[in-house]
Design a protein around this motif. Structure first.
Motif, PDB file in Angstrom:
ATOM      1  N   PRO A  13      59.488 -10.322  14.932  1.00 41.43           N
ATOM      2  CA  PRO A  13      59.582  -9.753  16.287  1.00 41.43           C
ATOM      3  C   PRO A  13      60.841  -8.915  16.489  1.00 41.43           C
ATOM      4  CG  PRO A  13      59.250 -12.133  16.382  1.00 41.43           C
ATOM      5  CD  PRO A  13      59.432 -11.790  14.942  1.00 41.43           C
ATOM      6  N   SER A  14      61.881  -9.169  15.686  1.00 41.11           N
ATOM      7  CA  SER A  14      63.127  -8.411  15.872  1.00 41.11           C
ATOM      8  C   SER A  14      63.135  -7.104  15.087  1.00 41.11           C
ATOM      9  CB  SER A  14      64.318  -9.247  15.420  1.00 41.11           C
ATOM     10  OG  SER A  14      64.241 -10.525  15.969  1.00 41.11           O
ATOM     11  N   ALA A  15      62.149  -6.909  14.205  1.00 45.42           N
ATOM     12  CA  ALA A  15      62.150  -5.699  13.374  1.00 45.42           C
ATOM     13  C   ALA A  15      61.827  -4.477  14.208  1.00 45.42           C
ATOM     14  CB  ALA A  15      61.121  -5.848  12.260  1.00 45.42           C
ATOM     15  N   LYS A  16      62.345  -3.350  13.741  1.00 43.82           N
ATOM     16  CA  LYS A  16      62.046  -2.095  14.432  1.00 43.82           C
ATOM     17  C   LYS A  16      60.605  -1.695  14.154  1.00 43.82           C
ATOM     18  CE  LYS A  16      66.445  -0.944  15.438  1.00 43.82           C
ATOM     19  NZ  LYS A  16      66.963  -1.061  16.774  1.00 43.82           N
ATOM     20  N   HIS A  17      60.023  -1.048  15.149  1.00 42.28           N
ATOM     21  CA  HIS A  17      58.613  -0.673  15.041  1.00 42.28           C
ATOM     22  C   HIS A  17      58.367   0.288  13.885  1.00 42.28           C
ATOM     23  CE1 HIS A  17      54.579   0.014  16.293  1.00 42.28           C
ATOM     24  NE2 HIS A  17      54.771   1.267  16.618  1.00 42.28           N
ATOM     25  N   ARG A  18      59.370   1.110  13.555  1.00 41.91           N
ATOM     26  CA  ARG A  18      59.155   2.126  12.521  1.00 41.91           C
ATOM     27  C   ARG A  18      58.859   1.514  11.159  1.00 41.91           C
ATOM     28  NH1 ARG A  18      64.680   3.415  13.681  1.00 41.91           N
ATOM     29  NH2 ARG A  18      66.070   2.306  12.288  1.00 41.91           N
ATOM     30  N   LYS A  19      59.377   0.277  10.928  1.00 46.68           N
ATOM     31  CA  LYS A  19      59.119  -0.348   9.630  1.00 46.68           C
ATOM     32  C   LYS A  19      57.662  -0.775   9.513  1.00 46.68           C
ATOM     33  CE  LYS A  19      62.705  -2.883   8.239  1.00 46.68           C
ATOM     34  NZ  LYS A  19      63.726  -3.931   8.426  1.00 46.68           N
ATOM     35  N   LEU A  20      57.127  -1.215  10.620  1.00 56.37           N
ATOM     36  CA  LEU A  20      55.704  -1.565  10.626  1.00 56.37           C
ATOM     37  C   LEU A  20      54.861  -0.314  10.422  1.00 56.37           C
ATOM     38  CD1 LEU A  20      53.411  -3.559  11.135  1.00 56.37           C
ATOM     39  CD2 LEU A  20      53.666  -3.131  13.559  1.00 56.37           C
ATOM     40  N   VAL A  21      55.259   0.773  11.093  1.00 58.87           N
ATOM     41  CA  VAL A  21      54.494   2.016  10.962  1.00 58.87           C
ATOM     42  C   VAL A  21      54.561   2.537   9.526  1.00 58.87           C
ATOM     43  CG1 VAL A  21      54.345   4.423  11.732  1.00 58.87           C
ATOM     44  CG2 VAL A  21      54.704   2.631  13.387  1.00 58.87           C
ATOM     45  N   LEU A  22      55.736   2.391   8.886  1.00 54.12           N
ATOM     46  CA  LEU A  22      55.860   2.816   7.484  1.00 54.12           C
ATOM     47  C   LEU A  22      54.902   2.039   6.595  1.00 54.12           C
ATOM     48  CD1 LEU A  22      59.672   3.295   6.818  1.00 54.12           C
ATOM     49  CD2 LEU A  22      57.872   4.991   6.594  1.00 54.12           C
ATOM     50  N   LEU A  23      54.799   0.741   6.852  1.00 53.72           N
ATOM     51  CA  LEU A  23      53.898  -0.099   6.061  1.00 53.72           C
ATOM     52  C   LEU A  23      52.442   0.298   6.313  1.00 53.72           C
ATOM     53  CD1 LEU A  23      53.242  -2.541   4.297  1.00 53.72           C
ATOM     54  CD2 LEU A  23      53.404  -3.967   6.314  1.00 53.72           C
ATOM     55  N   LEU A  24      52.098   0.523   7.574  1.00 54.72           N
ATOM     56  CA  LEU A  24      50.727   0.929   7.906  1.00 54.72           C
ATOM     57  C   LEU A  24      50.409   2.275   7.265  1.00 54.72           C
ATOM     58  CD1 LEU A  24      50.532   0.010  11.684  1.00 54.72           C
ATOM     59  CD2 LEU A  24      49.625  -1.271   9.773  1.00 54.72           C
ATOM     60  N   ASP A  25      51.421   3.148   7.263  1.00 48.67           N
ATOM     61  CA  ASP A  25      51.246   4.463   6.667  1.00 48.67           C
ATOM     62  C   ASP A  25      51.014   4.339   5.167  1.00 48.67           C
ATOM     63  OD1 ASP A  25      51.475   7.363   6.747  1.00 48.67           O
ATOM     64  OD2 ASP A  25      53.305   7.043   5.613  1.00 48.67           O
ATOM     65  N   LEU A  26      51.767   3.438   4.529  1.00 47.56           N
ATOM     66  CA  LEU A  26      51.596   3.198   3.097  1.00 47.56           C
ATOM     67  C   LEU A  26      50.180   2.703   2.811  1.00 47.56           C
ATOM     68  CD1 LEU A  26      52.628   2.711   0.206  1.00 47.56           C
ATOM     69  CD2 LEU A  26      53.527   0.530   0.969  1.00 47.56           C
ATOM     70  N   CYS A  27      49.722   1.748   3.618  1.00 43.60           N
ATOM     71  CA  CYS A  27      48.377   1.205   3.419  1.00 43.60           C
ATOM     72  C   CYS A  27      47.331   2.291   3.636  1.00 43.60           C
ATOM     73  CB  CYS A  27      48.114   0.051   4.378  1.00 43.60           C
ATOM     74  SG  CYS A  27      49.123  -1.372   4.019  1.00 43.60           S
ATOM     75  N   PRO A  48      62.506 -15.926  14.761  1.00 43.92           N
ATOM     76  CA  PRO A  48      62.904 -15.864  16.178  1.00 43.92           C
ATOM     77  C   PRO A  48      63.073 -14.411  16.628  1.00 43.92           C
ATOM     78  CG  PRO A  48      64.799 -16.355  14.818  1.00 43.92           C
ATOM     79  CD  PRO A  48      63.631 -16.218  13.872  1.00 43.92           C
ATOM     80  N   TYR A  49      62.938 -14.209  17.911  1.00 37.10           N
ATOM     81  CA  TYR A  49      63.195 -12.868  18.451  1.00 37.10           C
ATOM     82  C   TYR A  49      64.650 -12.764  18.845  1.00 37.10           C
ATOM     83  CZ  TYR A  49      63.422  -9.139  21.904  1.00 37.10           C
ATOM     84  OH  TYR A  49      63.800  -8.037  22.618  1.00 37.10           O
ATOM     85  N   VAL A  50      65.343 -11.842  18.214  1.00 36.09           N
ATOM     86  CA  VAL A  50      66.749 -11.597  18.564  1.00 36.09           C
ATOM     87  C   VAL A  50      66.830 -10.203  19.168  1.00 36.09           C
ATOM     88  CG1 VAL A  50      69.099 -11.492  17.679  1.00 36.09           C
ATOM     89  CG2 VAL A  50      67.409 -12.961  16.557  1.00 36.09           C
ATOM     90  N   PRO A  51      67.070 -10.108  20.477  1.00 29.83           N
ATOM     91  CA  PRO A  51      67.093  -8.769  21.087  1.00 29.83           C
ATOM     92  C   PRO A  51      68.234  -7.925  20.523  1.00 29.83           C
ATOM     93  CG  PRO A  51      67.132 -10.492  22.769  1.00 29.83           C
ATOM     94  CD  PRO A  51      67.349 -11.164  21.454  1.00 29.83           C
ATOM     95  N   ASP A  52      67.976  -6.652  20.399  1.00 32.14           N
ATOM     96  CA  ASP A  52      69.023  -5.717  19.998  1.00 32.14           C
ATOM     97  C   ASP A  52      70.097  -5.689  21.072  1.00 32.14           C
ATOM     98  OD1 ASP A  52      68.052  -4.907  17.635  1.00 32.14           O
ATOM     99  OD2 ASP A  52      67.093  -3.077  18.366  1.00 32.14           O
ATOM    100  N   PRO A  53      71.360  -5.467  20.678  1.00 34.21           N
ATOM    101  CA  PRO A  53      72.365  -5.290  21.722  1.00 34.21           C
ATOM    102  C   PRO A  53      72.022  -4.080  22.582  1.00 34.21           C
ATOM    103  CG  PRO A  53      73.244  -4.779  19.541  1.00 34.21           C
ATOM    104  CD  PRO A  53      71.901  -5.382  19.335  1.00 34.21           C
ATOM    105  N   VAL A  54      72.232  -4.229  23.879  1.00 30.29           N
ATOM    106  CA  VAL A  54      71.871  -3.147  24.810  1.00 30.29           C
ATOM    107  C   VAL A  54      72.793  -1.962  24.569  1.00 30.29           C
ATOM    108  CG1 VAL A  54      71.635  -2.511  27.236  1.00 30.29           C
ATOM    109  CG2 VAL A  54      71.128  -4.842  26.488  1.00 30.29           C
ATOM    110  N   GLU A  55      72.175  -0.796  24.406  1.00 31.28           N
ATOM    111  CA  GLU A  55      72.979   0.402  24.163  1.00 31.28           C
ATOM    112  C   GLU A  55      73.677   0.825  25.442  1.00 31.28           C
ATOM    113  OE1 GLU A  55      70.781   3.571  22.443  1.00 31.28           O
ATOM    114  OE2 GLU A  55      70.056   2.275  20.844  1.00 31.28           O
ATOM    115  N   LYS A  56      74.957   1.180  25.276  1.00 32.11           N
ATOM    116  CA  LYS A  56      75.681   1.663  26.460  1.00 32.11           C
ATOM    117  C   LYS A  56      75.338   3.126  26.656  1.00 32.11           C
ATOM    118  CE  LYS A  56      79.377  -1.606  26.111  1.00 32.11           C
ATOM    119  NZ  LYS A  56      80.589  -1.899  25.368  1.00 32.11           N
TER     120      LYS A  56
END
Lengths: 143, 179
Positions: B139-153, B170-178
């Motif tokens: 859940p903490s991974a960036k969406h682009r990594k999933l898209v890369l995997l889907l693209d590979l498949c 566990p879900y670890v939220p990214d630090p909020v960008e200032k």
């Protein structure tokens, strides 16, 4: 009339053919206006899609396609509206009730490349709750 | 007899459009639209299957191939350092280090980068292109990594992809960008 004067009178004015040029310019303008307004309303412009160089480009989109946008901070939008996962489920249920062959309605999830999967999965869960299964995730071909 | 006044007919007003100013406006509009036109970005869509809402209806493949997408990236060394500092067990430290440059876990083995995963998945696709790949995304991974995997498949024509929950992470939220 002297020969010289006659020759000058016969010479056509060296004008640019304005009327045909205006035709072309208007055509160009109409083209740009039309393509600019076609800028799909369903797509949230705040989202930067992930790169997917090998994916299959969208050639023919089902007009019933429902697009769900997930921004980097986890905000979900549909059309121009901010929605919660519960609202997504509600809206999809409403669409399901009115459409024929509702289970084949395609759902497209456009997630920001920097969004965490947790946010995407919230949207996916909302879709899953309605039983719709034609789900696809979106990337972009080039920079 | 008074001399009849000679009436003069005024020349008809010029009934043509003011072309030159109109052309100015039209050109301005044209330039505006050309400049504001965005480059056309081709969207691609990758189909995924979701598990059925009722878990008992899920048909699991006989030999499941699972790919986990984990959250670590090359650039978050601070977090890796913190985790290394928190443990003194060398095995644990080795495990943490193996994750630094790794993105994906195939069938629960060691984390591997995308190019190695491509080799493995190519072999799987050669064997049986209809294999179902179960994708468990952190859940903490960036969406682009999933898209890369889907693209590979998608590239390997592995079209049966099932996106399942990964409750182990566990879900670890990214630090909020200032801003």
């Amino acid at each position: 009339m002297s020969k010289l004067k006659q020759r000058i009178a016969n010479t056509e004015a060296a004008e640019v053919p304005i009327s045909s040029m205006i035709d072309i310019v208007f055509l160009l303008i109409i083209f740009f206006i039309v393509t600019a307004t076609l800028d799909k309303e369903a797509e949230d412009q705040a989202i930067i899609l992930s790169e997917a160089p090998h994916g299959r480009p969208v050639t023919k989109q089902d007009p019933r396609t429902v697009t769900i946008n997930v921004r980097q901070d986890g905000t979900i939008t549909m059309g121009a509206r901010l929605v919660s996962p519960a609202q997504i489920t509600q809206m999809l249920e409403d669409i399901k009730r009115t459409a024929d062959d509702p289970m084949s309605i395609p759902i497209v999830i456009r997630g920001d490349h920097n969004a965490q999967h947790y946010h995407i999965s919230k949207a996916l869960e909302a879709v899953k709750a309605t039983g719709l299964y034609k789900v696809s995730l979106t990337g972009r071909k080039e920079d | 007899m008074a001399k009849r006044e000679k009436t003069t007919v005024a020349p008809p007003p010029d009934a043509s459009f003011p072309l030159s100013s109109m052309i100015d406006v039209v050109f301005l509009l044209l330039i505006f639209f050309i400049l504001t036109q965005k480059p056309i970005v081709e969207d691609v869509q990758m189909n995924v299957q979701l598990p059925a809402p009722d878990p008992s209806n899920n048909e699991l493949p006989a030999i499941p191939i699972t790919v986990e997408v984990n959250k670590y990236e090359r650039d978050n060394f601070d977090e890796i350092d913190a985790r290394l500092a928190a443990t003194s067990d060398p095995n644990e430290q080795a495990k943490i280090l193996s994750e630094v440059r790794a993105y994906y876990v195939l069938n629960g083995s060691v984390p591997i980068p995308l190019d190695k995963l491509r080799t493995h998945l190519t072999n799987i696709a050669k064997g049986d292109a209809d294999s179902t790949i179960m994708i468990k995304c952190d859940p903490s991974a960036k969406h682009r990594k999933l898209v890369l995997l889907l693209d590979l498949c998608s590239d390997l024509e592995l079209n049966s992809l099932q996106l399942v929950e990964n409750p182990a992470r566990p879900y670890v939220p990214d630090p909020v960008e200032k801003r």
